[in-house]
Design a protein around this motif. Structure first.
Motif, short mmCIF file in Angstrom:
data_model
loop_
_atom_site.label_atom_id
_atom_site.label_comp_id
_atom_site.label_asym_id
_atom_site.label_seq_id
_atom_site.Cartn_x
_atom_site.Cartn_y
_atom_site.Cartn_z
N GLN A 1 0.82 -1.21 0.00
CA GLN A 1 0.00 0.00 0.00
C GLN A 1 0.86 1.26 0.00
O GLN A 1 0.54 2.24 -0.69
CB GLN A 1 -0.93 -0.02 1.21
N GLU A 2 1.93 1.23 0.78
CA GLU A 2 2.82 2.40 0.85
C GLU A 2 3.45 2.68 -0.51
O GLU A 2 3.48 3.83 -0.98
CB GLU A 2 3.91 2.15 1.90
N ALA B 1 2.37 1.59 -3.49
CA ALA B 1 1.32 1.92 -4.45
C ALA B 1 0.92 3.39 -4.35
O ALA B 1 0.75 4.07 -5.37
CB ALA B 1 0.11 1.02 -4.23
N SER B 2 0.77 3.86 -3.14
CA SER B 2 0.38 5.27 -2.94
C SER B 2 1.42 6.21 -3.54
O SER B 2 1.07 7.19 -4.21
CB SER B 2 0.21 5.54 -1.44
N ALA B 3 2.71 5.90 -3.32
CA ALA B 3 3.77 6.78 -3.84
C ALA B 3 3.82 6.74 -5.37
O ALA B 3 3.97 7.78 -6.01
CB ALA B 3 5.11 6.35 -3.25
N ARG C 1 1.40 5.95 -7.46
CA ARG C 1 0.21 6.60 -8.03
C ARG C 1 0.37 8.12 -8.05
O ARG C 1 -0.07 8.79 -8.99
CB ARG C 1 -1.03 6.20 -7.24
N SER C 2 1.00 8.64 -7.02
CA SER C 2 1.21 10.10 -6.99
C SER C 2 2.18 10.54 -8.08
O SER C 2 2.25 11.71 -8.44
CB SER C 2 1.73 10.52 -5.61
N GLU D 1 -8.52 -3.76 -3.29
CA GLU D 1 -9.34 -2.62 -3.68
C GLU D 1 -10.56 -3.05 -4.50
O GLU D 1 -11.44 -2.24 -4.77
CB GLU D 1 -8.49 -1.61 -4.45
#
Length: 686
Positions: free
Chosen positions: A538-539, A541-543, A545-546, A556
């Motif tokens: 998750q960590e 993926a979040s980075a 995606r940004s 999800e």
């Protein structure tokens, strides 16, 4: 013995299937599998011990081989063919692809069905209750908010318009665990004798079992049903079992035979339960009022037996949990405090008596609901609470029964405490280190025939570890077979080990993944990135995606929905990047362009502080062995082989594997682990 007629039938079917398989190529390994499986099942090697342990490499076509090697004999001898897998993906492949193909082109007439556990199905009546009367559940541990109410409405509409089959695996959008727990079918609430439950998904699915000659199940359902005395599946003597992904069977058995229950803060739920029992008086017949009063007394007896254990926590907890953030404590050599061990048998007996009485009350209430169905809508919370009470008592009974085993059996268990935080309830756990005897007792001895398959059953080129873990050492007629993959690994795939700045154990590793991954996320291919932990996935993926990356991330949406979207994007000529954890590392079939770029972020070592792993290591060390070499390293090597097996699914597939764990190069065990993998073309950039 395999008759000449059946031999010829198998040959003829094989010929028919070859003609219909697109791009078929002769596979000597598959031919060998079919012949050996059919001989094992027919009793050619031994008329009583019809047992096989088979390692078949990727691409050998083992699914089709074991169907052809077993089904003609099963149909001719009135036996049920039960195919058990560890993953939903392989179940779906069997039910949606392999078995329909076999049915269409074999000339055999048979029915097949996918059998799933009750908790995989929603109860439509409970779904409607949550929509119509959500406040009735406010006293329970969960109450749906406005967003979840909208989701419930969509689920009901999908069911009514047949867009959803009513099970968790065909959901088109993810449902949070707490919400699903309120929806899932329950043995004591969702009873088919009640008209409103007759057409619920679970009962519709169960009705198909009697008419099916082939049953596809998961390991958990198979073993739990065997342990419960065959409440769902036919008796073992009437079944031919093919157990695929068999390297998971022992772990699944441990999970089912383990137990855990809340240890402290018990008085609150016990008092709540007793109050709920008082409210039941108006719903029960006079005959059951005696059981109601008896259950009240039995709950008091259980609470009294538990009090000394709870009181002792004041002295013990500061010793065991010396830091506020500590969440687990394992008992070395499974040795509980003497007081707890002395109380185990009385607690097992008290909880068992209360459990038996609560089940009688539930059955009585079930009868009342059948005669007066309006009671269900008028008192859903009471029924829910009584079912919850029964579940709590069952957990307590299973735990204390396991803890009350004779002293000689204690060292064969892992025992530990867990809590979410210092203020949270404390749970006591017990888990057997080995389930070999139980597998012998409920499966291998009574079954008509059992064939166990996997791509990873051998360790150091030997079946001995698998035989010991599964309980097969005592079966002299056991047939062991190893069939190599037909793939030209060095020509079809490259394995790349790029340099990394730190090891995965370093706190900075997530940032290292965020730095490295963009270089390997091929925008023209189907990509799968495997993580060893959900939080790290998750960590990262979040980075990413940004930074503009489009990702499909496990959790999800349902697995099926994610894979469908991945397939659509790739087949439309675009790229797709899937992020997944260990459950995506095996049983996932993404042939051709669907997966040409596999990235493994970290070697899948089990958490070294896991109580079960620690207890197993302790037991190996006590016998004079080396726990890392005998347990941790082989288990990780098996998982790595399974993960790498995702890339090449067909003989024409190609692609690359990128492993971002430098320990394969820097640690002494790295070469041995690399040598367990197929002979990919290697590029080591160190």
């Amino acid at each position: 013995m395999l008759s000449d007629r059946l031999k010829q039938q198998i040959r003829d079917i094989h010929c028919q299937l070859r003609q219909k398989l697109p791009g078929y190529r002769p596979r000597p390994g598959q031919n060998k599998l079919i012949a050996e499986i059919s001989k094992i099942i027919a009793g050619d090697y031994h008329r009583q011990q019809r047992l096989g342990l088979i390692e078949a490499g990727t691409g050998t076509g083992k699914s089709l081989a074991y169907i052809l090697g077993s089904l003609p004999y099963a149909l001719a001898n009135n036996k049920k063919l039960v195919i058990a897998t560890a993953t939903v993906a392989l179940q779906e492949q069997l039910v949606n692809k392999d078995l329909p193909f076999f049915l269409s082109h074999s000339g055999l007439q048979f029915n097949f069905t996918l059998v799933k556990g009750r908790q995989r199905y929603a109860c439509i009546e409970r779904l409607q209750q949550l929509i119509e009367q959500p406040t009735l559940f406010a006293g329970a541990d969960f109450s749906p908010d406005a967003t979840q109410q909208a989701l419930l409405q969509r689920l009901l509409s999908d069911w009514q318009h047949r867009r959803w089959l009513g099970d968790r695996d065909t959901l088109t959008e993810a449902v949070p665990d707490p919400l699903w727990q309120q929806l899932q079918a329950d043995a004591h609430i969702c009873h088919k004798q009640q008209r409103q439950h007759l057409h619920c998904p679970f009962h519709l699915a169960r009705a198909e079992i009697a008419d099916s000659e082939v049953l596809v199940v998961n390991h958990s359902l198979l073993l739990s049903d065997l342990l419960a005395g065959n409440a769902v599946l036919p008796a073992p003597e009437d079944c031919i079992y093919v157990i695929d992904e068999a390297h998971h069977l022992a772990d699944c058995g441990r999970d089912l035979l383990s137990a855990s229950a809340q240890l402290n803060q018990q008085q609150a739920w016990l008092e709540k339960a007793r109050k709920q029992l008082q409210l039941l008086q108006g719903l029960l017949t006079e005959r059951s009022l005696k059981d109601l009063l008896k259950l009240d007394d039995l709950l008091s007896d259980f609470a009294a037996a538990l009090k000394p254990v709870e009181r002792s926590l004041k002295d013990f907890l500061p010793q065991w949990f010396q830091q506020a953030e500590q969440t687990e404590y394992r008992f070395p050599h499974a040795a509980l405090p003497r007081l707890w061990q002395q109380q185990a048998e009385p607690l097992a007996e008290a909880s068992n008596k209360a459990l038996t009485t609560s089940e009688r009350l539930l059955n009585e209430l079930q009868q009342q609901l059948t005669e007066q169905p309006k009671l269900l809508r008028s008192q859903p919370q009471l029924i829910h609470e009584l079912a919850s009470l029964r579940l709590r008592l069952e957990q307590q009974q299973q735990l204390w029964q396991l803890l009350a085993q004779p002293q000689k059996d204690i060292a064969s268990q892992a025992r530990w405490l867990s809590r979410a935080s210092a203020q949270s309830p404390l749970y006591l756990h017990a888990c057997p280190l080995s389930v070999s005897y139980k597998l012998q007792q409920v499966l291998f001895q009574p079954a008509f025939a059992v064939v166990l398959c996997s791509a990873t059953l051998r360790l150091l080129n030997s079946f001995e570890h698998a035989k010991r873990e599964l309980g097969l050492l005592d079966f002299e007629a056991l047939q062991c077979l190893q069939v190599d993959s037909p793939f030209a690994y060095a020509e079809q795939a490259e394995m790349i080990l790029p340099p990394t700045r730190c090891e995965p154990t370093d706190p900075a590793f997530s940032q290292e993944l965020i730095r490295l991954l963009p270089s390997y996320l091929d925008h023209t291919a189907g990509t799968l990135v495997l993580f060893a932990s959900y939080w790290q996935m998750q960590e990262v993926a979040s980075a990413l995606r940004s930074s503009g990356f489009s990702l499909l991330v496990q959790g999800e949406a349902s697995r099926q929905a994610l894979l469908q979207l991945h397939q659509e994007k790739v087949q439309a000529g675009g790229s797709s990047i899937l992020f997944g954890t260990q459950s995506f590392a095996e049983g996932l079939d993404l042939p051709g362009k669907l997966l040409t770029n596999l990235i493994i972020t970290k070697l899948p070592f089990a958490v070294p502080t896991s109580p079960l792993e620690a207890a197993q290591s302790e037991a190996i060390s006590a016998r004079g062995g080396n726990a890392f070499l005998q347990q941790s390293l082989p288990a990780t090597a098996k998982k790595l082989v399974q993960a790498c097996g995702r890339l090449l699914r067909q003989e024409q597939d190609h692609g690359r594997i990128v492993i971002l764990d430098r320990r394969l190069v820097t640690k002494s065990y790295g070469k041995a682990m690399l040598d367990t993998l197929p002979p990919f073309r290697r590029t080591i950039q160190y």
